[in-house]
Design an enzyme around this catalytic site. Structure first.
Site, mmCIF file in Angstrom:
data_model
loop_
_atom_site.group_PDB
_atom_site.id
_atom_site.type_symbol
_atom_site.label_atom_id
_atom_site.label_comp_id
_atom_site.label_asym_id
_atom_site.label_seq_id
_atom_site.Cartn_x
_atom_site.Cartn_y
_atom_site.Cartn_z
ATOM 1 N N GLN A 154 -1.707 -9.473 -1.719
ATOM 2 C CA GLN A 154 -1.287 -10.966 -1.410
ATOM 3 C C GLN A 154 0.052 -11.309 -1.441
ATOM 4 O O GLN A 154 0.603 -10.109 -1.935
ATOM 5 C CB GLN A 154 -1.942 -12.426 -1.287
ATOM 6 C CG GLN A 154 -3.273 -12.062 -0.881
ATOM 7 C CD GLN A 154 -4.526 -11.679 -1.792
ATOM 8 O OE1 GLN A 154 -4.522 -11.923 -2.468
ATOM 9 N NE2 GLN A 154 -5.125 -10.586 -0.995
ATOM 10 N N GLY A 184 -5.425 -6.493 3.005
ATOM 11 C CA GLY A 184 -5.325 -4.691 3.746
ATOM 12 C C GLY A 184 -4.498 -3.713 3.424
ATOM 13 O O GLY A 184 -2.941 -4.449 4.232
ATOM 14 N N HIS A 185 -4.615 -3.138 2.773
ATOM 15 C CA HIS A 185 -2.808 -2.150 1.784
ATOM 16 C C HIS A 185 -3.059 -0.610 3.052
ATOM 17 O O HIS A 185 -4.227 -0.209 2.524
ATOM 18 C CB HIS A 185 -3.169 -2.074 -0.090
ATOM 19 C CG HIS A 185 -2.849 -2.884 -0.327
ATOM 20 N ND1 HIS A 185 -3.041 -3.116 -1.227
ATOM 21 C CD2 HIS A 185 -2.869 -4.962 0.130
ATOM 22 C CE1 HIS A 185 -2.458 -4.508 -1.846
ATOM 23 N NE2 HIS A 185 -2.719 -5.279 -1.058
ATOM 24 N N GLY A 238 -6.701 -8.969 11.824
ATOM 25 C CA GLY A 238 -6.006 -8.325 13.282
ATOM 26 C C GLY A 238 -5.651 -9.396 13.979
ATOM 27 O O GLY A 238 -5.274 -9.146 14.971
ATOM 28 N N GLY A 265 0.789 -0.928 -0.271
ATOM 29 C CA GLY A 265 0.286 0.262 -0.102
ATOM 30 C C GLY A 265 1.033 1.454 0.098
ATOM 31 O O GLY A 265 0.784 2.476 -0.339
HETATM 32 P P1 IMP Z 1 -8.119 -16.152 1.371
HETATM 33 O O1 IMP Z 1 -7.630 -15.827 -0.076
HETATM 34 O O2 IMP Z 1 -8.438 -15.333 2.394
HETATM 35 O O3 IMP Z 1 -8.503 -17.263 1.115
HETATM 36 O O4 IMP Z 1 -6.400 -17.025 2.650
HETATM 37 C C1 IMP Z 1 -6.038 -17.913 2.467
HETATM 38 C C2 IMP Z 1 -4.413 -17.494 3.525
HETATM 39 O O5 IMP Z 1 -3.777 -16.355 2.218
HETATM 40 C C3 IMP Z 1 -4.502 -17.764 4.942
HETATM 41 O O6 IMP Z 1 -3.036 -17.766 5.091
HETATM 42 C C4 IMP Z 1 -4.714 -16.528 4.622
HETATM 43 O O7 IMP Z 1 -3.655 -15.893 6.166
HETATM 44 C C5 IMP Z 1 -3.844 -15.601 3.449
HETATM 45 N N1 IMP Z 1 -3.989 -14.144 3.146
HETATM 46 C C6 IMP Z 1 -4.826 -14.253 2.416
HETATM 47 N N2 IMP Z 1 -5.304 -12.586 2.322
HETATM 48 C C7 IMP Z 1 -3.817 -12.247 2.795
HETATM 49 C C8 IMP Z 1 -3.643 -10.913 2.618
HETATM 50 O O8 IMP Z 1 -4.021 -9.878 1.713
HETATM 51 N N3 IMP Z 1 -1.795 -10.898 3.777
HETATM 52 C C9 IMP Z 1 -1.665 -11.461 4.111
HETATM 53 N N4 IMP Z 1 -2.227 -12.872 3.940
HETATM 54 C C10 IMP Z 1 -3.236 -13.426 3.844
#
Ligand code: IMP
Length: 421
Positions: free
Chosen positions: A222, A40-41, A300, A17
């Site tokens: 991600q 979450g940026h 969180g 972000g």
């Molecule tokens: P999902 O994409 O919400 O189904 O999560 C799948 C995996 O990716 C989990 O281990 C989440 O904690 C991780 N994950 C998903 N989005 C993020 C992100 O923006 N930052 C860090 N980890 C993420």
């Protein structure tokens, strides 16, 4: 003109972000290409901080066009909340944002399916953010999904009801109590709100920009190690987080990829389940978590912390064709006596320099130790003032990876950024 791409090289939360916001001044168009509100940026400037989930990080810049690309999945409720918060800050969000008609929608029942399937997995759960990401992408690839463009059609409500019924049928396999009407009225209201935005054929828009020599920055969410194909499967997200995903998620050809900015933290974090070879379970790990404020911007949850891992970093650089490295948050390590980097692994007694097919096995990192710099880096604005010990750390990474670190970020604010030639 090409599309430059900015993406994370670890398990997300690298600080994309801040960097997109920083780079945004050079780009009139910023486009998100995958993921959804699992992202979450976080952006910090002056006295304000803001976490973006679906909206691209260029939204704060006057004169910037922001696009949510076809590769993204959107939860209309989260989208509305986010846009209303931006509007409350005085951001003309409806003027600055456009959405691809081909982006898919996350339904309230997708959230229920996400929760039910995680619940059913028990100890082997993925640690999903429970934002309905995987069920929404499953419907997309299963050819059942509802797209943003559908909200403009006369039979939208029927389509919605028909998919909801399919979901209720699907949910019968789980021993999971839920309310099928949960979140529905808010969701339908949010769909009305979404109709006020410019819903476009974003692939034409992006390619037209390139023809007109307008610079486009594609913003990933991600990180490479959560990629559906190349991440530590099944502990991954459900989209293509690597550079090729930018072409698919926006509709421009691979020949038009320009610079690829690869963002990594000076250490590693991971949230959710899955392998993490350099994970720390000691005081140093706690220091990284506390000083780095390593708690999920979306959920969180405390993030797992560990040393920088060159095996996965090199893998991510190769998969993405990174041209410029950007290193974040080294200031978090200011107080450590020594810092370490994994240069290879030991697997069943053998040295390994590549990421193995199955990372869900016992992997021992081979660590190289560096003397800590023991100085507050957060106020330093010029490369020449950076301590010798810190620059040794930086040069070791550059030499090992073979790509220059062009930007060093030493704090959340825009000014805490050192650009290197
Ligand atoms: P999902 O994409 O919400 O189904 O999560 C799948 C995996 O990716 C989990 O281990 C989440 O904690 C991780 N994950 C998903 N989005 C993020 C992100 O923006 N930052 C860090 N980890 C993420």
């Amino acid at each position: 003109m090409n599309v430059d791409v900015v993406l994370g090289l670890q398990w997300g939360d690298e600080g994309k972000g801040k960097i997109v916001d920083y780079l945004a001044r050079q780009y009139p168009v910023i486009a998100r290409f995958q993921g959804g509100p699992n992202a979450g940026h976080s952006l910090h400037f002056e006295e304000t901080s803001f976490v973006l989930h679906s909206v691209p990080s260029g939204i704060f810049r006057k004169g910037t066009v922001n696009i949510i690309g076809n590769g993204v999945v959107i939860d209309p409720v989260i989208f509305e909340k986010e846009c209303r918060s931006l509007a409350a800050l005085g951001i003309p969000v409806k003027d600055r944002l456009m959405i691809s008609k081909r982006a898919h929608l996350i339904l309230p029942t997708h959230l229920i399916i996400d929760a039910a399937s995680e619940h059913a997995k028990g100890a082997s759960r993925i640690g999903s953010t429970l934002k309905g990401i995987s069920p929404a992408y499953m419907d997309k690839t299963g050819r059942n999904g509802i797209r943003v463009g559908d909200i403009l059609t006369a039979d939208f409500l029927e389509r919605y009801k028909s998919l909801k019924l399919k979901h209720i049928e699907f949910l019968k396999q789980f021993d999971y109590a839920y309310d099928p009407e949960q979140g529905e009225s808010k969701w339908l209201e949010a769909i009305d709100y979404m109709r006020q935005f410019k819903l476009i054929d974003a692939e034409y828009y992006v390619n037209d920009c390139l023809k007109k020599n307008k610079r486009v920055l594609a913003e990933g969410a991600q990180g490479a190690l959560l990629d559906i194909d190349f991440g530590s499967y099944p502990y991954v997200t459900s989209s293509s987080t690597t550079c090729a995903g930018a072409c698919i998620g926006l509709g421009f050809p691979p020949s038009k990829v320009g610079k690829v900015y690869g963002i990594f933290k000076a250490y590693c974090t991971r949230v959710g389940s899955g392998p993490f070879p350099t994970e720390l379970f000691n005081q140093e790990g706690e220091i990284l978590r506390e000083r780095g404020k390593e708690f999920g911007a979306t959920t969180g949850r405390p993030r797992r912390t560990g040393w920088l891992d060159l095996v996965t970093l090199k893998y991510a650089v190769t998969l993405n064709g990174v041209t410029d490295l950007i290193m974040m948050k080294a200031d978090v390590m200011d107080v450590l006596e020594t810092v370490k980097i994994a240069t290879s692994y030991k697997i069943q007694g053998e040295k390994a320099e590549r990421v193995p097919y199955d990372t869900n096995i016992s992997i021992t990192p081979v660590l190289r130790e560096f003397k800590g710099w023991k100085r507050d880096l957060s106020g330093i604005r010029r490369e020449e003032e950076l301590p010798f010990e810190f620059m040794s750390y930086v040069r070791f990474i550059e030499d090992a990876v073979g790509i220059p670190i062009k930007i060093i970020s030493l704090g959340p604010d825009r000014e805490q950024t050192i650009i290197r030639d």
